[in-house]
Motif scaffolding. Structure first.
Motif, PDB file in Angstrom:
ATOM      1  N   THR A  52       0.830  -1.204   0.000  1.00 12.72           N
ATOM      2  CA  THR A  52       0.000   0.000   0.000  1.00 12.72           C
ATOM      3  C   THR A  52       0.864   1.254   0.000  1.00 12.72           C
ATOM      4  N   GLN A  53       2.002   1.200   0.677  1.00 10.55           N
ATOM      5  CA  GLN A  53       2.873   2.382   0.672  1.00 10.55           C
ATOM      6  C   GLN A  53       3.516   2.562  -0.697  1.00 10.55           C
ATOM      7  N   LEU A  54       3.871   1.471  -1.349  1.00  8.16           N
ATOM      8  CA  LEU A  54       4.421   1.573  -2.703  1.00  8.16           C
ATOM      9  C   LEU A  54       3.413   2.258  -3.618  1.00  8.16           C
ATOM     10  N   VAL A  55       2.149   1.849  -3.491  1.00  3.70           N
ATOM     11  CA  VAL A  55       1.104   2.416  -4.346  1.00  3.70           C
ATOM     12  C   VAL A  55       0.948   3.917  -4.079  1.00  3.70           C
ATOM     13  N   THR A  56       0.944   4.290  -2.800  1.00  6.43           N
ATOM     14  CA  THR A  56       0.825   5.717  -2.473  1.00  6.43           C
ATOM     15  C   THR A  56       1.983   6.503  -3.095  1.00  6.43           C
ATOM     16  N   LEU A  57       3.184   5.954  -3.001  1.00  3.37           N
ATOM     17  CA  LEU A  57       4.348   6.637  -3.573  1.00  3.37           C
ATOM     18  C   LEU A  57       4.212   6.764  -5.094  1.00  3.37           C
ATOM     19  N   VAL A  58       3.776   5.686  -5.735  1.00  2.00           N
ATOM     20  CA  VAL A  58       3.618   5.730  -7.195  1.00  2.00           C
ATOM     21  C   VAL A  58       2.546   6.746  -7.578  1.00  2.00           C
ATOM     22  N   LYS A  59       1.416   6.743  -6.837  1.00  2.00           N
ATOM     23  CA  LYS A  59       0.341   7.689  -7.147  1.00  2.00           C
ATOM     24  C   LYS A  59       0.840   9.125  -7.049  1.00  2.00           C
ATOM     25  N   ASN A  60       1.757   9.373  -6.120  1.00  2.00           N
ATOM     26  CA  ASN A  60       2.283  10.727  -5.946  1.00  2.00           C
ATOM     27  C   ASN A  60       3.559  10.963  -6.753  1.00  2.00           C
ATOM     28  N   LYS A  61       3.819  10.026  -7.671  1.00  2.00           N
ATOM     29  CA  LYS A  61       4.980  10.137  -8.562  1.00  2.00           C
ATOM     30  C   LYS A  61       6.302  10.233  -7.801  1.00  2.00           C
ATOM     31  N   ARG A  62       6.346   9.632  -6.639  1.00  2.00           N
ATOM     32  CA  ARG A  62       7.612   9.623  -5.884  1.00  2.00           C
ATOM     33  C   ARG A  62       8.313   8.291  -6.163  1.00  2.00           C
ATOM     34  N   GLU A  93      11.440   7.401  -7.036  1.00  2.00           N
ATOM     35  CA  GLU A  93      12.729   7.033  -6.428  1.00  2.00           C
ATOM     36  C   GLU A  93      12.521   6.477  -5.019  1.00  2.00           C
ATOM     37  N   GLU A  94      11.602   7.112  -4.280  1.00  2.00           N
ATOM     38  CA  GLU A  94      11.326   6.598  -2.935  1.00  2.00           C
ATOM     39  C   GLU A  94      10.732   5.193  -2.994  1.00  2.00           C
ATOM     40  N   ALA A  95       9.884   4.979  -4.002  1.00  2.00           N
ATOM     41  CA  ALA A  95       9.336   3.631  -4.185  1.00  2.00           C
ATOM     42  C   ALA A  95      10.477   2.656  -4.462  1.00  2.00           C
ATOM     43  N   GLY A  96      11.477   3.122  -5.196  1.00  2.00           N
ATOM     44  CA  GLY A  96      12.652   2.293  -5.466  1.00  2.00           C
ATOM     45  C   GLY A  96      13.379   1.941  -4.181  1.00  2.00           C
ATOM     46  N   TYR A 134      -0.405  -0.539 -10.255  1.00  2.00           N
ATOM     47  CA  TYR A 134       0.354   0.644  -9.817  1.00  2.00           C
ATOM     48  C   TYR A 134       1.842   0.308  -9.681  1.00  2.00           C
ATOM     49  N   VAL A 135       2.124  -0.886  -9.173  1.00  2.00           N
ATOM     50  CA  VAL A 135       3.527  -1.277  -9.030  1.00  2.00           C
ATOM     51  C   VAL A 135       4.196  -1.348 -10.401  1.00  2.00           C
ATOM     52  N   ARG A 136       3.476  -1.901 -11.391  1.00  2.00           N
ATOM     53  CA  ARG A 136       4.039  -1.968 -12.746  1.00  2.00           C
ATOM     54  C   ARG A 136       4.330  -0.573 -13.268  1.00  2.00           C
ATOM     55  N   LEU A 137       3.379   0.349 -13.030  1.00  2.00           N
ATOM     56  CA  LEU A 137       3.587   1.741 -13.445  1.00  2.00           C
ATOM     57  C   LEU A 137       4.859   2.293 -12.815  1.00  2.00           C
ATOM     58  N   GLY A 138       5.002   2.038 -11.515  1.00  2.00           N
ATOM     59  CA  GLY A 138       6.156   2.550 -10.783  1.00  2.00           C
ATOM     60  C   GLY A 138       7.462   1.969 -11.303  1.00  2.00           C
ATOM     61  N   LYS A 139       7.451   0.650 -11.568  1.00  2.00           N
ATOM     62  CA  LYS A 139       8.658   0.009 -12.093  1.00  2.00           C
ATOM     63  C   LYS A 139       9.027   0.599 -13.449  1.00  2.00           C
ATOM     64  N   GLY A 140       8.008   0.814 -14.291  1.00  2.00           N
ATOM     65  CA  GLY A 140       8.245   1.384 -15.616  1.00  2.00           C
ATOM     66  C   GLY A 140       8.860   2.765 -15.510  1.00  2.00           C
ATOM     67  N   ALA A 141       8.296   3.582 -14.609  1.00  2.00           N
ATOM     68  CA  ALA A 141       8.809   4.941 -14.435  1.00  2.00           C
ATOM     69  C   ALA A 141      10.250   4.910 -13.943  1.00  2.00           C
ATOM     70  N   LEU A 142      10.540   3.977 -13.036  1.00  2.00           N
ATOM     71  CA  LEU A 142      11.918   3.854 -12.523  1.00  2.00           C
ATOM     72  C   LEU A 142      12.884   3.463 -13.632  1.00  2.00           C
ATOM     73  N   ARG A 143      12.445   2.551 -14.498  1.00  2.00           N
ATOM     74  CA  ARG A 143      13.301   2.135 -15.616  1.00  2.00           C
ATOM     75  C   ARG A 143      13.643   3.340 -16.488  1.00  2.00           C
ATOM     76  N   LYS A 144      12.605   4.159 -16.746  1.00  3.30           N
ATOM     77  CA  LYS A 144      12.828   5.357 -17.573  1.00  3.30           C
ATOM     78  C   LYS A 144      13.813   6.292 -16.894  1.00  3.30           C
ATOM     79  N   ILE A 145      13.629   6.475 -15.588  1.00  2.00           N
ATOM     80  CA  ILE A 145      14.511   7.388 -14.858  1.00  2.00           C
ATOM     81  C   ILE A 145      15.955   6.899 -14.929  1.00  2.00           C
ATOM     82  N   SER A 146      16.166   5.603 -14.707  1.00  2.00           N
ATOM     83  CA  SER A 146      17.551   5.121 -14.696  1.00  2.00           C
ATOM     84  C   SER A 146      18.143   5.145 -16.102  1.00  2.00           C
ATOM     85  N   ALA A 147      17.300   4.945 -17.123  1.00  2.00           N
ATOM     86  CA  ALA A 147      17.796   5.043 -18.504  1.00  2.00           C
ATOM     87  C   ALA A 147      18.254   6.467 -18.787  1.00  2.00           C
TER      88      ALA A 147
END
Lengths: 445, 356
Positions: A381-391, A393-396, A422-435
């Protein structure tokens, strides 16, 4: 009983089809064979429209290290190469082959466990296009050839089949136990491992007995019962249950000296080595409350979902949802038409409209159910909250990348939050950030 | 063959549970205690609970209309808050005050923080705190019917007491809740003229008969404070149905019991009566129905232990050395503040994570 921490007990749904023996489906008139049926680069077609092919003849070649060969599953003529529905990717390029009268096999050399050396073995597994048949479809030859500095002592055969409704592995273990045991023995001997363990959930006692009998002659092989609990068949969880070893976060089973393969994969390995048969068939469960009847089929790759559904007895009027794979991690499909069975198709499930869960999301009430079931011990649930708020790196930092997307959290969530999505969204966003960061570093150089 | 199937993300099956179901099941778990309270206080219970639930529902609908949100009265969360407010007031309080307490709970403690799932404080307890601050007299006196005769003080002793101070003392302890009586008696221990009587009263309070009376609800108190047995039944249902984490009541009750045994006596360490402290006041209600409130308690297992033990320590501290006879509601409210902090520092080590 051997098990892991966390997880859930969804209704098993296996009673619908577990008593149905594997039935070899009649040959289709036409097969649609996608070029991407594995994790990694899609294979490169080596046939052209108009080419005559034999059953088992290579029609597409692995493109790169992580890729796999693809073979014709019928004898006939290539009548087209084009875009077709794909059960995982949505759409993808596929080779269409029209079957001519006979079923003539392309000939490959055959070996036995005594005559098959390590080099031959890996070559055969790669040549025959074998991939993980549990659903993830990772090229098997890559998994079986670890770098020289990684010592493998155990090969685990995943016979947990923890996904509800699926029964094809159960049937395969009951009906082809000897071949599965030999497939495992081949993998143990040719990876330098000492032991092979078959892990089976305790809701499959017949499969357990059969496998135990089949493994008895070989001192390297063991069969173990594990608790019926989802996701018992997840690689890291099964390793934990059977050996108490913990695969490090971000690591591979190899890091703890283990290789995990599905029982279906072991069967395919046996057929490839002993019978010179490429991966052109697999066991598929057709089931669900939306079906008039159910079946466990041995079917050729490239046959369509539509035909399998009809051959199993057809779907009910009220069927409203088609799943490729199991209900926990499978993929919902828009249509069954021209939708090909691929190497990773373990199940074709039809659910009724009434069975569909409500997806209206309500606010999280912090009940903590997701936390207590998470087999990776994350705080979903905390991962989801972080992803929803576009945070992101913190989710990472909260180990979002450790999530195995088993769906246990979403299953128990009273607020019906699609946590996995939501977790998939977060993982995708993290991949983009690290790329992006990598690109920046390159530029700086 | 159906042309188009319904497509959604995995998992494609879900447990048959929803927030609405959770809330109504918790309300059902309160039913045994509620029915018992009706037996104890008669129609008063019904009127008080109607005022409390009514106030909560009207406030919820009003705020949701005001904020242009979907009206979600059916989800039971406001109903539950109202019912818990009713359990937290004495039976003699004016009905409009009860409704006002519910309104504060919903409007200020819940909706202004963002509604269901976003509130920091347990709304019902915030409502109680509001009433305690606004109408202290109404909230701490007027214990009616069951209060009479919960102490079987020796009538001869009180009649023989010619000293008006003793008479006053005995009057005050016999017309109070057990925790009030204990507080008064403990204070009187330092008064040489009253010490004997005070020791006698504490002995009575800690006696088996008194504890059983408290357990069965034959004592004074707020509506929900007087039915330990029936709250326990409902509470156990919550645990069995997995609607509350057993760690919270276990940690809370265990801590209070341990501290009460160690420090609650008057003849030195380990002479206290833990059962007296468990069955009196709002502890059963608090431990099973308030501290377990999902929204305002931690999500990690370790965090729940910390939260529960914290509630227990605070409760006993207030009861023993604080200005109030009872400390359950303030303890939980205080611990509510720490929930985000607790969650932050109790993140479990994830599978395969190497502790650095």
């Amino acid at each position: 009983m051997l098990t892991f921490k966390g997880g859930i007990h969804p209704p098993e749904g296996k009673a619908l089809s577990e008593h149905k023996p594997l039935k070899r489906l009649s040959l289709p008139d036409k097969v649609i064979i996608p070029l991407s049926q594995h994790i990694g680069a899609p294979a490169k077609a080596v046939v052209q429209v108009g080419d005559e092919v034999l059953t088992g003849q290579k029609i597409a070649e692995a493109a790169g290290t992580i890729s796999a060969n693809i073979h014709s599953s019928v004898t006939g003529k290539v009548i087209g190469i084009g875009e077709f529905p794909h059960p995982v990717a949505g759409r993808g390029t596929a080779v269409v082959i029209e079957r001519s009268g006979e079923d003539r096999f392309f000939e490959y050399p055959t070996y036995t466990v005594e005559t098959c050396g390590r080099e031959d073995f890996l070559k055969i597994v790669a040549e025959m296009g074998i991939v993980g048949l549990g659903g993830a479809t990772f090229p098997t030859h890559v998994k079986l050839s670890p770098p020289s500095w990684k010592k493998v002592d155990t090969v685990i055969l995943n016979g947990a089949e923890c996904e509800p409704y699926l029964t094809c592995d159960d049937r395969l273990m009951q009906e082809e136990s000897r071949k599965i045991a030999l497939g495992l023995l081949l993998m143990v001997k040719n990876t330098g491992a000492e032991t092979g363990i078959v892990g089976i959930e305790h809701n499959k006692p017949e499969a357990y007995e059969k496998m135990k009998e089949a493994c008895a002659p070989y001192k390297e092989l063991k069969v173990a019962l594990v608790k019926t609990k989802y996701p018992q068949g997840a690689e890291k969880q099964l390793i934990d249950s059977l050996t108490r070893r913990k695969v490090p976060a971000g690591g591979l089973p190899l890091d703890v000296g283990i290789i995990v393969q599905n029982v279906g994969t072991a069967f395919a390995v046996y057929e490839a080595v002993y019978e010179g048969k490429p991966l052109i068939e697999r066991a598929v469960t057709v089931s669900g409350e939306g079906m008039k009847d159910t079946a466990n089929f041995i079917t050729r790759i490239g046959d369509t979902y539509e035909r399998l559904i009809d051959e199993a007895g057809g779907m009910k009027e009220e069927a409203g949802c088609l799943i490729s794979g199991g209900p926990m991690m499978g993929f919902a499909q828009v249509t069954a038409r021209q939708l090909p069975v691929i190497k990773g198709t373990s199940g074709i499930l039809l659910f009724t409209r009434k069975q569909l869960p409500g997806y209206e999301e309500s606010p999280c009430i912090s009940c903590g159910a997701c936390v207590s079931v998470c087999p990776m011990k994350l705080l979903p649930t905390q991962l989801v909250t972080l992803v929803k708020n576009k945070r992101f790196e913190e989710a990472g930092e909260m180990n979002i990348n450790s999530c195995i997307e088993c769906g246990s959290c979403a299953y128990v969530c009273p607020s019906r939050i699609p946590l996995v999505q939501y977790v998939r969204l977060g993982k995708g966003a993290l991949r983009k950030i690290s790329a992006r960061e990598r690109a920046k570093k390159e530029e700086a150089k | 063959m159906a042309e188009k199937f319904y497509v959604a993300t995995s998992p494609h099956i879900k447990k048959n549970i929803s927030v609405t179901k959770v809330m109504w099941l918790v309300i059902a778990a309160l039913l045994p205690a509620y029915i018992h309270t009706v037996f104890l206080f008669g129609m008063t219970t019904v009127w008080v609970s109607l005022a409390a639930v009514g106030g909560a529902l009207v406030s919820e609908a009003f705020m949701q209309l005001l904020f242009k949100k979907k009206i979600t009265l059916y989800d039971g969360s406001a109903f539950l808050t109202g019912l818990l407010v009713a359990f937290n007031v004495p039976p003699t309080i004016a009905l409009w005050k009860v409704a006002l307490g519910s309104a504060f709970a919903i409007i200020v403690a819940k909706q202004l923080f963002g509604g269901l799932g976003y509130n920091i404080f347990n709304p019902a307890l915030a409502g109680r705190a509001f009433l305690m601050a606004s109408y202290p007299a109404d909230m701490t006196s007027g214990w009616s019917a069951p209060a009479n005769g919960f102490l079987s003080l020796n009538p001869a002793a009180s009649q023989a007491a010619a000293d008006p101070a003793v008479v006053k003392f005995l009057d005050s302890v016999t017309s109070a809740t057990p925790l009030n009586a204990l507080k008064t008696a403990r204070a009187a221990l330092n008064d040489p003229g009253l010490e004997d009587q005070a020791r006698h009263v504490i002995g009575e309070l800690f006696s088996g008969e008194s504890v059983i009376n408290a357990f069965l609800g034959k004592v004074g108190g707020c509506l929900g404070e007087t039915t330990a047995l029936f709250l326990l039944i409902g509470g156990l249902f919550l645990l069995v149905a997995k609607l509350a984490d057993w760690r919270v009541p276990a940690g809370y009750l265990g801590t209070v019991a341990l501290l009460a045994w160690a420090f609650g006596g008057i003849d030195g360490l380990f002479t206290g009566e833990p059962l007296f402290h468990l069955f009196t006041g709002g502890l059963m209600l608090g431990a099973f129905f308030m501290a377990t409130d999902m929204v305002t308690s931690p999500i990690t297992a370790k965090g729940r232990w910390i939260f529960a033990v914290g509630c227990g320590v605070l409760t006993f501290t207030i009861r023993m050395w604080g200005g109030y006879p009872e400390g359950v509601s303030y303890s939980i409210l205080l611990m509510n503040i720490f929930v985000p902090l607790i969650d932050r520092y109790t993140v479990p080590v994830s599978f395969g994570e190497v502790k650095s």
